[in-house]
Design a protein around this motif. Structure first.
Motif, PDB file in Angstrom:
ATOM      1  N   GLY A 104       4.208   0.116  -6.713  1.00 53.67           N
ATOM      2  CA  GLY A 104       2.877  -0.415  -6.994  1.00 53.67           C
ATOM      3  C   GLY A 104       1.821   0.664  -6.867  1.00 53.67           C
ATOM      4  O   GLY A 104       2.121   1.825  -6.611  1.00 53.67           O
ATOM      5  N   LEU A 105       0.568   0.249  -7.027  1.00 55.56           N
ATOM      6  CA  LEU A 105      -0.560   1.177  -7.006  1.00 55.56           C
ATOM      7  C   LEU A 105      -1.690   0.555  -6.185  1.00 55.56           C
ATOM      8  O   LEU A 105      -2.024  -0.611  -6.384  1.00 55.56           O
ATOM      9  N   LEU A 106      -2.257   1.341  -5.268  1.00 55.12           N
ATOM     10  CA  LEU A 106      -3.422   0.894  -4.510  1.00 55.12           C
ATOM     11  C   LEU A 106      -4.644   1.635  -5.037  1.00 55.12           C
ATOM     12  O   LEU A 106      -4.633   2.860  -5.129  1.00 55.12           O
ATOM     13  N   PRO A 107      -5.713   0.934  -5.363  1.00 53.38           N
ATOM     14  CA  PRO A 107      -6.913   1.575  -5.908  1.00 53.38           C
ATOM     15  C   PRO A 107      -7.622   2.486  -4.903  1.00 53.38           C
ATOM     16  O   PRO A 107      -7.509   2.304  -3.688  1.00 53.38           O
ATOM     17  N   TYR A 108      -8.368   3.440  -5.432  1.00 55.39           N
ATOM     18  CA  TYR A 108      -9.209   4.327  -4.637  1.00 55.39           C
ATOM     19  C   TYR A 108     -10.104   3.476  -3.725  1.00 55.39           C
ATOM     20  O   TYR A 108     -10.650   2.464  -4.147  1.00 55.39           O
ATOM     21  N   GLY A 109     -10.228   3.901  -2.465  1.00 55.75           N
ATOM     22  CA  GLY A 109     -11.104   3.216  -1.520  1.00 55.75           C
ATOM     23  C   GLY A 109     -10.470   2.059  -0.769  1.00 55.75           C
ATOM     24  O   GLY A 109     -11.088   1.491   0.130  1.00 55.75           O
ATOM     25  N   THR A 110      -9.223   1.707  -1.107  1.00 54.41           N
ATOM     26  CA  THR A 110      -8.535   0.607  -0.418  1.00 54.41           C
ATOM     27  C   THR A 110      -8.252   1.001   1.031  1.00 54.41           C
ATOM     28  O   THR A 110      -7.778   2.101   1.300  1.00 54.41           O
ATOM     29  N   THR A 111      -8.545   0.105   1.971  1.00 55.90           N
ATOM     30  CA  THR A 111      -8.167   0.314   3.369  1.00 55.90           C
ATOM     31  C   THR A 111      -6.735  -0.174   3.539  1.00 55.90           C
ATOM     32  O   THR A 111      -6.391  -1.264   3.079  1.00 55.90           O
ATOM     33  N   VAL A 112      -5.893   0.653   4.178  1.00 57.60           N
ATOM     34  CA  VAL A 112      -4.478   0.338   4.333  1.00 57.60           C
ATOM     35  C   VAL A 112      -4.099   0.276   5.806  1.00 57.60           C
ATOM     36  O   VAL A 112      -4.737   0.899   6.650  1.00 57.60           O
ATOM     37  N   LYS A 113      -3.024  -0.492   6.082  1.00 59.35           N
ATOM     38  CA  LYS A 113      -2.425  -0.524   7.412  1.00 59.35           C
ATOM     39  C   LYS A 113      -1.240   0.435   7.396  1.00 59.35           C
ATOM     40  O   LYS A 113      -0.361   0.325   6.547  1.00 59.35           O
ATOM     41  N   ILE A 114      -1.229   1.359   8.346  1.00 58.83           N
ATOM     42  CA  ILE A 114      -0.170   2.372   8.438  1.00 58.83           C
ATOM     43  C   ILE A 114       0.689   2.048   9.654  1.00 58.83           C
ATOM     44  O   ILE A 114       0.172   1.893  10.757  1.00 58.83           O
ATOM     45  N   PHE A 115       1.998   1.944   9.444  1.00 59.10           N
ATOM     46  CA  PHE A 115       2.905   1.669  10.555  1.00 59.10           C
ATOM     47  C   PHE A 115       3.306   2.956  11.277  1.00 59.10           C
ATOM     48  O   PHE A 115       3.286   3.025  12.490  1.00 59.10           O
ATOM     49  N   CYS A 116       3.676   4.001  10.504  1.00 59.93           N
ATOM     50  CA  CYS A 116       4.101   5.266  11.104  1.00 59.93           C
ATOM     51  C   CYS A 116       4.122   6.350  10.023  1.00 59.93           C
ATOM     52  O   CYS A 116       3.869   6.081   8.863  1.00 59.93           O
TER      53      CYS A 116
END
Length: 125
Positions: free
Chosen positions: A74-86
């Motif tokens: 998939g693709l996440l748009p510029y500026g998207t806030t993401v949750k990072i696990f590790c």
């Protein structure tokens, strides 16, 4: 079928089942409980998720492994806030070999080259 063949097949099936359970989700393997649990660092615990923001102008490609040649998810748009696990080491992308395991609906990898951290740097996987 001989007894030896049956036992070998049973052992292979059990080992395969253990791999499926262990690989089902990093959250399950870590003993994490609920989504959105951001307790922070206390009593030797890490926060469940870290945060970042997508900085890739055309959006961030999500992959099933920390390489550009792996399956596109998939693709996440510029500026998207993401949750990072590790984070882990993977294919070098424009001078950065770190990749983040993202937990936004689908467990997918995104290159750290195009994710700016918000707050603490993610732990190693």
């Amino acid at each position: 079928m001989s007894l030896r063949t049956a036992l070998v097949r049973l052992g292979i099936a059990a080992a395969g089942g253990a791999l499926v359970v262990a690989g089902a989700s990093p959250a399950l393997a870590s003993g994490a409980t609920g989504a959105g649990d951001d307790r922070g660092h206390h009593q030797g615990h890490h926060p469940k998720f870290y945060k970042g923001v997508v900085t890739a102008p055309g959006g961030l490609n999500l992959r099933d492994k920390p390489t550009r040649g792996s399956t596109f998810l998939g693709l996440l748009p510029y500026g998207t806030t993401v949750k990072i696990f590790c984070k882990t080491s993977g294919e070098n992308v424009k001078g950065n070999s770190l990749w983040y395991l993202l937990a936004d609906g689908t467990w997918a990898w995104g290159t750290a080259r195009f994710i700016d951290n918000i707050g603490p740097v993610p732990r190693w996987c």
